[in-house]
Write an enzyme that holds these catalytic residues in place. Structure first.
Site, PDB file in Angstrom:
ATOM      1  N   GLU A  79      -9.955  22.202  24.303  1.00 12.88           N
ATOM      2  CA  GLU A  79      -9.486  21.024  25.039  1.00 12.88           C
ATOM      3  C   GLU A  79      -7.975  21.174  25.167  1.00 12.88           C
ATOM      4  O   GLU A  79      -7.236  20.881  24.230  1.00 12.88           O
ATOM      5  CB  GLU A  79      -9.846  19.743  24.267  1.00 12.88           C
ATOM      6  CG  GLU A  79     -11.346  19.505  24.134  1.00 12.88           C
ATOM      7  CD  GLU A  79     -11.965  18.921  25.400  1.00 12.88           C
ATOM      8  OE1 GLU A  79     -11.232  18.379  26.244  1.00 12.88           O
ATOM      9  OE2 GLU A  79     -13.189  19.026  25.544  1.00 12.88           O
ATOM     10  N   CYS A 136      -2.437  14.050  27.002  1.00 16.75           N
ATOM     11  CA  CYS A 136      -2.823  15.260  27.727  1.00 16.75           C
ATOM     12  C   CYS A 136      -3.140  14.980  29.188  1.00 16.75           C
ATOM     13  O   CYS A 136      -2.955  15.841  30.035  1.00 16.75           O
ATOM     14  CB  CYS A 136      -4.018  15.911  27.056  1.00 16.75           C
ATOM     15  SG  CYS A 136      -5.396  14.775  26.841  1.00 16.75           S
ATOM     16  N   GLY A 155      -4.569  27.846  21.785  1.00 11.26           N
ATOM     17  CA  GLY A 155      -5.949  27.998  22.259  1.00 11.26           C
ATOM     18  C   GLY A 155      -6.336  29.467  22.345  1.00 11.26           C
ATOM     19  O   GLY A 155      -7.445  29.865  21.985  1.00 11.26           O
ATOM     20  N   GLY A 168      -5.476  21.066  21.809  1.00 12.51           N
ATOM     21  CA  GLY A 168      -4.040  21.325  21.687  1.00 12.51           C
ATOM     22  C   GLY A 168      -3.561  22.156  22.860  1.00 12.51           C
ATOM     23  O   GLY A 168      -4.163  22.123  23.940  1.00 12.51           O
TER      24      GLY A 168
HETATM   25  P1  NAD Z   1      -0.345  20.611  17.610  1.00 12.58           P
HETATM   26  O1  NAD Z   1       1.014  21.205  17.469  1.00 12.58           O
HETATM   27  O2  NAD Z   1      -0.745  19.520  16.677  1.00 12.58           O
HETATM   28  O3  NAD Z   1      -1.380  21.809  17.545  1.00 12.58           O
HETATM   29  C1  NAD Z   1      -2.772  21.588  17.614  1.00 12.58           C
HETATM   30  C2  NAD Z   1      -3.431  22.192  16.400  1.00 12.58           C
HETATM   31  O4  NAD Z   1      -3.225  23.591  16.407  1.00 12.58           O
HETATM   32  C3  NAD Z   1      -2.884  21.682  15.068  1.00 12.58           C
HETATM   33  O5  NAD Z   1      -3.958  21.332  14.217  1.00 12.58           O
HETATM   34  C4  NAD Z   1      -2.083  22.838  14.537  1.00 12.58           C
HETATM   35  O6  NAD Z   1      -2.067  22.905  13.140  1.00 12.58           O
HETATM   36  C5  NAD Z   1      -2.797  24.036  15.117  1.00 12.58           C
HETATM   37  N1  NAD Z   1      -1.885  25.159  15.284  1.00 12.58           N
HETATM   38  C6  NAD Z   1      -0.601  25.116  15.716  1.00 12.58           C
HETATM   39  N2  NAD Z   1      -0.066  26.357  15.758  1.00 12.58           N
HETATM   40  C7  NAD Z   1      -1.035  27.211  15.342  1.00 12.58           C
HETATM   41  C8  NAD Z   1      -1.111  28.638  15.176  1.00 12.58           C
HETATM   42  N3  NAD Z   1      -0.080  29.429  15.439  1.00 12.58           N
HETATM   43  N4  NAD Z   1      -2.281  29.156  14.734  1.00 12.58           N
HETATM   44  C9  NAD Z   1      -3.338  28.368  14.466  1.00 12.58           C
HETATM   45  N5  NAD Z   1      -3.324  27.011  14.610  1.00 12.58           N
HETATM   46  C10 NAD Z   1      -2.194  26.439  15.039  1.00 12.58           C
HETATM   47  O7  NAD Z   1      -0.549  19.982  19.043  1.00 12.58           O
HETATM   48  P2  NAD Z   1      -0.006  20.492  20.440  1.00 12.58           P
HETATM   49  O8  NAD Z   1      -0.627  21.784  20.777  1.00 12.58           O
HETATM   50  O9  NAD Z   1       1.481  20.365  20.515  1.00 12.58           O
HETATM   51  O10 NAD Z   1      -0.648  19.364  21.362  1.00 12.58           O
HETATM   52  C11 NAD Z   1      -0.175  19.109  22.613  1.00 12.58           C
HETATM   53  C12 NAD Z   1      -0.956  19.879  23.658  1.00 12.58           C
HETATM   54  O11 NAD Z   1      -2.324  19.600  23.536  1.00 12.58           O
HETATM   55  C13 NAD Z   1      -0.580  19.518  25.063  1.00 12.58           C
HETATM   56  O12 NAD Z   1      -0.588  20.676  25.847  1.00 12.58           O
HETATM   57  C14 NAD Z   1      -1.703  18.599  25.494  1.00 12.58           C
HETATM   58  O13 NAD Z   1      -1.913  18.509  26.870  1.00 12.58           O
HETATM   59  C15 NAD Z   1      -2.866  19.187  24.770  1.00 12.58           C
HETATM   60  N6  NAD Z   1      -3.871  18.181  24.516  1.00 12.58           N
HETATM   61  C16 NAD Z   1      -5.079  18.294  25.119  1.00 12.58           C
HETATM   62  C17 NAD Z   1      -6.038  17.320  24.924  1.00 12.58           C
HETATM   63  C18 NAD Z   1      -7.393  17.378  25.564  1.00 12.58           C
HETATM   64  O14 NAD Z   1      -8.243  16.598  25.182  1.00 12.58           O
HETATM   65  N7  NAD Z   1      -7.631  18.273  26.496  1.00 12.58           N
HETATM   66  C19 NAD Z   1      -5.754  16.243  24.093  1.00 12.58           C
HETATM   67  C20 NAD Z   1      -4.521  16.181  23.481  1.00 12.58           C
HETATM   68  C21 NAD Z   1      -3.582  17.162  23.686  1.00 12.58           C
END
Ligand code: NAD
Length: 481
Positions: free
Chosen positions: A231, A265, A214, A209
């Site tokens: 990731e 991503c 992270g 995410g």
């Molecule tokens: P998202 O909003 O689904 O969040 C990811 C996870 O984090 C979810 O399961 C969510 O419940 C949890 N989460 C959210 N807020 C939280 C908090 N405050 N505390 C604890 N957990 C929490 O997804 P996203 O972050 O919007 O995804 C998009 C991002 O992810 C982009 O930056 C993208 O580049 C990156 N991404 C990276 C990869 C990779 O493989 N490197 C793949 C896909 C997406």
């Protein structure tokens, strides 16, 4: 580079009873830990059987998963087969084929001091792992790490993303119906549930995410000294060099950018080229968009939609219609969360669209003086998840390999490298830490334990016991010279 505004999810539902959630999570973690401690997940045959069950389940539930992906992200059935379900099936098949050989002990050479002795590296499961997945490839990015967790002989608690709710429900059904609950359990939910989950002690947390969350994950993991794989994302650049085949480059860039409506991503985030190359490239980019999504992309069944109103509004705000040469905010439709494939030209480095990872169907074109400036621009930003170079000159390609740092680098293609089971996939610096896919996945979900064995007789270690007198001292000094 600033932190993307879309980066922290808020709870989607009214807070459930916190105590009940905590109690449910306790039950799940305890059950997984107990079955790990009982050794249930250790035999290779049991791991292969779970992986086969997952593959069967995926095939059986494919229509349900595809429907959910269409509902959440407007993904076409073919795109879902290609980038979601197919990728995971391929990962399972590859793992089934190679797992026994990956687990074979590796012989180690121990050097003269220990001789005679033997050494080997044994891959051991870590224990009970937590997988927190995002919404953009919700099937792929939930299940591909799970394949590695199972292959490694771990139990796993899986938390799909609440931002893709239909797919979260479909994944829960898949895992609860087809996998053994002593191996794999699912917790659905948003921030509240994840926060409670993160209080637990796991043996590895695998998070995909954004970087803001992270950091929350890494902080929580530090409390228990739990290792994390992060990731993350970032702005993945493209450089198109003079003399590159612009028609093919344009097709590959357009495909990479607009797949999943740019919510990838490793989507090419922005494109750099000299003004002359940009001018020649523009018609090719337009033509490629038209060829893939027709002159009426809003009617194309192959173009996805923004996952939520929030994400729709965020990307819409990045579009400057004065700089748009294709698509644009005027063609957007909030009701269906449709954003047209949009290309912006004359973009400056301090424009809003360059301030964060775009994560939507918007491609800014930026003029640079050549490879030197493109490399300098990449080095000036955070380390991206990937970088793309289209150049007919090997020496230019080699400069990007050597002089820039990114999770991966693709020369002459976009996106497709992530689907390869033969290559590790992960970020570096701000784009993450740790990698998986294929053998790399097994490696990250196991501990490589060195095991040494030395016979008790003859007791050659006498040499290192004190007192260090006469001949002993001379021999030891020679050995360590
Ligand atoms: P998202 O909003 O689904 O969040 C990811 C996870 O984090 C979810 O399961 C969510 O419940 C949890 N989460 C959210 N807020 C939280 C908090 N405050 N505390 C604890 N957990 C929490 O997804 P996203 O972050 O919007 O995804 C998009 C991002 O992810 C982009 O930056 C993208 O580049 C990156 N991404 C990276 C990869 C990779 O493989 N490197 C793949 C896909 C997406």
């Amino acid at each position: 580079m600033s932190t993307p505004a879309h980066q922290t999810s808020s709870p989607t539902a009214a807070p459930a009873d916190e105590g009940a959630t905590r109690a449910r999570i306790d039950v799940d973690v305890t059950a997984l830990r107990d079955s790990f401690d009982a050794g249930a997940t250790r035999p290779v045959t049991a791991r292969l059987a779970q992986l086969e069950a997952l593959r069967r389940g995926l095939r059986h539930e494919e229509p349900m998963l595809a429907r959910a992906l269409a509902e959440d992200l407007g993904k076409s059935r073919t795109e879902s087969a290609l980038t979601e379900i197919g990728v995971v099936t391929q990962e399972i098949t590859h793992t089934l084929k190679h797992l026994r050989s990956w687990l074979r002990p590796e012989r180690l050479s121990l050097g003269p001091l220990l001789a005679p002795a033997s050494g080997q590296l044994r891959r051991q499961p870590l224990g009970t792992t937590l997988i927190i997945a995002p919404w953009n490839y919700p099937v792929n990015l939930t299940l591909a790490p799970l394949v590695a967790a199972i292959a490694g002989g771990n139990t796993a608690l899986v938390k799909p993303s609440e931002v893709a709710p239909a797919t979260s429900a479909a994944l829960t059904h898949l895992l609860r119906t087809h996998l053994d609950p002593s191996w794999v359990r699912v917790v659905e939910g948003a921030v509240e549930e994840t926060t409670i989950l993160l209080e637990q002690r796991f043996d590895l947390i695998f998070y995909t995410g954004n970087g803001a969350v992270g950091r929350i994950v890494a902080r929580a993991a530090a409390e228990h000294l739990t290792p994390t794989v992060l990731e993350l994302g970032g702005k993945s650049p493209v450089f198109v060099d003079e003399g590159a085949d612009l028609a093919v480059a344009a097709r590959r860039i357009v495909w990479g950018k607009f797949t999943n409506a740019g919510q990838t991503c490793i989507a090419p985030d922005y494109l750099m080229a000299t003004p002359r190359t940009l001018e020649r490239l523009r018609p090719h980019l337009r033509r490629a968009v038209r060829a893939m999504y027709s002159g009426r992309p809003e009617r194309s069944l192959d173009l996805g939609r923004m996952v939520s109103d929030k994400h729709f509004e965020r990307v819409l705000a990045l579009i400057d219609d004065e700089k748009t040469i294709l698509g644009g905010a005027a063609e957007a439709d909030a009701r269906t969360r449709y954003l047209p494939p949009t290309i912006m030209t004359g973009v400056d480095w301090d424009d809003a669209v360059m301030g964060e990872e775009i994560f939507g169907p918007v491609l800014p074109l930026l003029a640079v003086s050549g490879p030197d400036e493109a490399i300098a621009r990449i080095r000036a930003g955070e380390k991206p998840l990937t970088a793309y170079v289209f150049s007919p000159r090997q020496e230019v390609e080699e400069r990007f390999v050597e002089e820039t740092s990114s999770g991966s680098l693709a020369l002459g293609l976009t996106l497709a490298h992530v689907g390869s089971t033969g290559m590790p996939f992960g970020g570096v610096g701000e784009s993450g830490m740790g990698a998986y896919h294929g053998r790399a996945g097994l490696e990250v979900f196991t501990h490589a334990k060195p095991v040494v064995k030395k016979a008790l007789t003859p007791d050659t270690l006498k040499l290192v016991y004190p007192p260090y007198t006469g001949i002993k001292r001379r021999v030891l000094r020679r050995l360590f010279r």
